[in-house]
Scaffold this motif. Structure first.
Motif, PDB file in Angstrom:
ATOM      1  N   ALA A 178      43.944 -56.573   4.312  1.00  0.00           N
ATOM      2  CA  ALA A 178      44.709 -56.679   3.040  1.00  0.00           C
ATOM      3  C   ALA A 178      44.922 -58.071   2.953  1.00  0.00           C
ATOM      4  CB  ALA A 178      46.063 -55.945   3.151  1.00  0.00           C
ATOM      5  N   LEU A 179      45.294 -58.620   3.980  1.00  0.00           N
ATOM      6  CA  LEU A 179      45.385 -60.311   4.126  1.00  0.00           C
ATOM      7  C   LEU A 179      44.020 -61.067   3.961  1.00  0.00           C
ATOM      8  CD1 LEU A 179      47.576 -61.255   7.244  1.00  0.00           C
ATOM      9  CD2 LEU A 179      48.096 -61.614   5.039  1.00  0.00           C
ATOM     10  N   ARG A 180      43.093 -60.709   4.393  1.00  0.00           N
ATOM     11  CA  ARG A 180      41.765 -61.420   4.465  1.00  0.00           C
ATOM     12  C   ARG A 180      40.956 -61.454   3.179  1.00  0.00           C
ATOM     13  NH1 ARG A 180      38.837 -59.340   8.594  1.00  0.00           N
ATOM     14  NH2 ARG A 180      37.940 -58.172   7.092  1.00  0.00           N
ATOM     15  N   GLU A 181      41.087 -59.967   2.593  1.00  0.00           N
ATOM     16  CA  GLU A 181      39.979 -59.810   1.567  1.00  0.00           C
ATOM     17  C   GLU A 181      40.930 -59.552   0.118  1.00  0.00           C
ATOM     18  OE1 GLU A 181      36.868 -59.131   2.125  1.00  0.00           O
ATOM     19  OE2 GLU A 181      36.514 -59.138   4.204  1.00  0.00           O
ATOM     20  N   TRP A 182      41.806 -59.144   0.107  1.00  0.00           N
ATOM     21  CA  TRP A 182      42.436 -58.627  -0.897  1.00  0.00           C
ATOM     22  C   TRP A 182      43.479 -59.950  -1.612  1.00  0.00           C
ATOM     23  CZ3 TRP A 182      44.261 -53.446   1.131  1.00  0.00           C
ATOM     24  CH2 TRP A 182      43.246 -52.541   1.097  1.00  0.00           C
ATOM     25  N   GLY A 183      44.081 -60.560  -0.578  1.00  0.00           N
ATOM     26  CA  GLY A 183      44.832 -61.862  -1.058  1.00  0.00           C
ATOM     27  C   GLY A 183      45.821 -61.545  -1.991  1.00  0.00           C
ATOM     28  N   ASP A 184      46.192 -62.768  -2.972  1.00  0.00           N
ATOM     29  CA  ASP A 184      47.123 -62.687  -3.789  1.00  0.00           C
ATOM     30  C   ASP A 184      46.670 -61.655  -4.993  1.00  0.00           C
ATOM     31  OD1 ASP A 184      48.705 -64.305  -2.378  1.00  0.00           O
ATOM     32  OD2 ASP A 184      48.294 -66.045  -3.467  1.00  0.00           O
ATOM     33  N   GLY A 185      47.417 -61.069  -5.320  1.00  0.00           N
ATOM     34  CA  GLY A 185      47.174 -60.119  -6.699  1.00  0.00           C
ATOM     35  C   GLY A 185      46.643 -58.844  -6.282  1.00  0.00           C
ATOM     36  N   GLY A 186      45.979 -58.836  -4.990  1.00  0.00           N
ATOM     37  CA  GLY A 186      45.299 -57.375  -4.380  1.00  0.00           C
ATOM     38  C   GLY A 186      46.400 -56.374  -4.082  1.00  0.00           C
ATOM     39  N   PRO A 187      45.759 -55.230  -3.792  1.00  0.00           N
ATOM     40  CA  PRO A 187      46.762 -54.153  -3.154  1.00  0.00           C
ATOM     41  C   PRO A 187      47.463 -54.533  -2.130  1.00  0.00           C
ATOM     42  CG  PRO A 187      44.356 -53.422  -3.324  1.00  0.00           C
ATOM     43  CD  PRO A 187      44.554 -54.923  -3.367  1.00  0.00           C
TER      44      PRO A 187
END
Ligand SMILES: Nc1ncnc2c1ncn2[C@@H]1O[C@H](COP(=O)(O)OP(=O)(O)OP(=O)(O)O)[C@@H](O)[C@H]1O
Length: 317
Positions: A102-111
């Protein structure tokens, strides 16, 4: 039942589904992707544990591509510590890996919300396993429907849905899923409970899924109260606890405060016998020269002046 559970589910969007490729998370992923088109992500954890893991990943990739759902694959090598079950270690590693993705791939606006597909049968198995090892309220409370970890909110929207209802829905959709061979392995107690005990419960207590769940909810509520009481009592005793302040509490409250202190400050849990012995020793500790030194959980509790202390020789050397 399944469609009602999906209709009642109200996560923040976008939503991520923890997708193993098995029946339960396949149903959850498909239903969520249909309900919130373009707003659903999937995360698959590749466990280095099983030879079949590459095949699971390939299946998840092709299903997500067909559904138009973005997929992230996280690799973990879960090793279990002594005294921890391999399934527990895998579960912990899985949630930590999801939080990292979540931290690495999705970033801001991600799930920021993640859905897991444990269902009513899984919950019953968890309760039965807890009873079988003589668990206290935290174990009997079983799996929470929601919790926060690593900045994410995890959800289990299917805890009221029987496993058979999920599979029936999936089969009606004509959807494929992977049958994890370890689910049939009777070396795992959980699998034997599913295969042998659940059919008997079904016959004797047709409402067992919801009545067991109600008991788990009562346990969870009572556990919350005990937590609050432990917080109050540990404020009075200090951390680490002062022996005289513990002695001023009734025995059951001492036990409750000690369990919370050991769990939160040291990540360890005393056995029932160890806790009883510790309480006896605390009671007997009325003179300046009285020594106290006992095996408790993964280490030892000892007296240090007016206070108790806990240490693990393996960690402190
Ligand atoms: N390898 C994985 N990658 C991503 N999520 C997983 C993985 N394994 C399990 N999960 C998530 O955790 C939930 C519970 O896992 P558990 O191992 O109890 O069930 P499972 O038999 O893998 O379930 P399923 O039938 O969905 O595969 C799954 O429903 C799924 O949402």
């Amino acid at each position: 039942m399944f469609t009602e559970a999906i209709a009642a589910f109200a996560p923040r969007l976008p939503l991520a589904v923890a997708y193993s490729g098995g029946a339960d998370s396949s149903a959850l992923l498909r239903a969520c992707a249909a309900r919130w088109p373009g707003q659903v992500h999937a995360v698959h954890v590749h466990h280095g544990l099983q030879a079949a893991a590459d095949g699971f990943e390939a299946h998840c990739r092709s299903t997500c591509a067909a559904l138009g759902v973005p997929l992230v694959v996280a690799h973990v090598q879960a090793r279990h510590a002594r005294g921890q079950s391999p399934e527990d270690a895998a579960r912990r590693a899985r949630y930590a890996a999801i939080a990292e993705v979540a931290l690495r791939e999705w970033g801001d606006g991600g799930p920021r919300d993640v859905a897991l597909a444990q269902h009513a049968d899984d919950q019953v198995e968890t309760i039965v396993l807890a009873l079988s090892r003589g668990a206290g309220l935290p174990g009997l409370a079983a799996m929470p429907a929601q919790w926060e970890q690593g900045g994410l909110r995890f959800h289990r929207p299917l805890l009221q849905v029987p496993g058979a209802a999920l599979r029936a829905w999936l089969a009606a959709q004509g959807a494929a899923w992977i049958e994890d061979p370890s689910n049939a392995d009777t070396a795992y107690l959980r699998n034997r409970i599913r295969a042998e005990l659940l059919p008997v419960l079904e016959r004797l207590f047709p409402a067992f899924r919801s009545t067991f769940a109600r008991s788990a909810a009562h346990a969870a509520e009572a556990q919350q109260l005990l937590r609050g009481l432990a917080d109050q009592d540990l404020q009075a005793t200090g951390i680490p606890p002062a022996i005289a302040a513990l002695q001023a509490l009734p025995r059951a409250r001492q036990a409750n405060a000690l369990r919370h202190w050991l769990a939160e400050a040291h990540g360890t849990a005393p056995s029932a016998v160890q806790l009883a012995e510790l309480l006896d020793q605390i009671d007997a500790c009325r003179t300046r020269g009285h020594r106290l030194h006992l095996k408790v959980g993964a280490g030892f509790v000892r007296r240090s002046g007016a206070l108790l202390g806990w240490y693990n020789p393996a960690l402190s050397s």
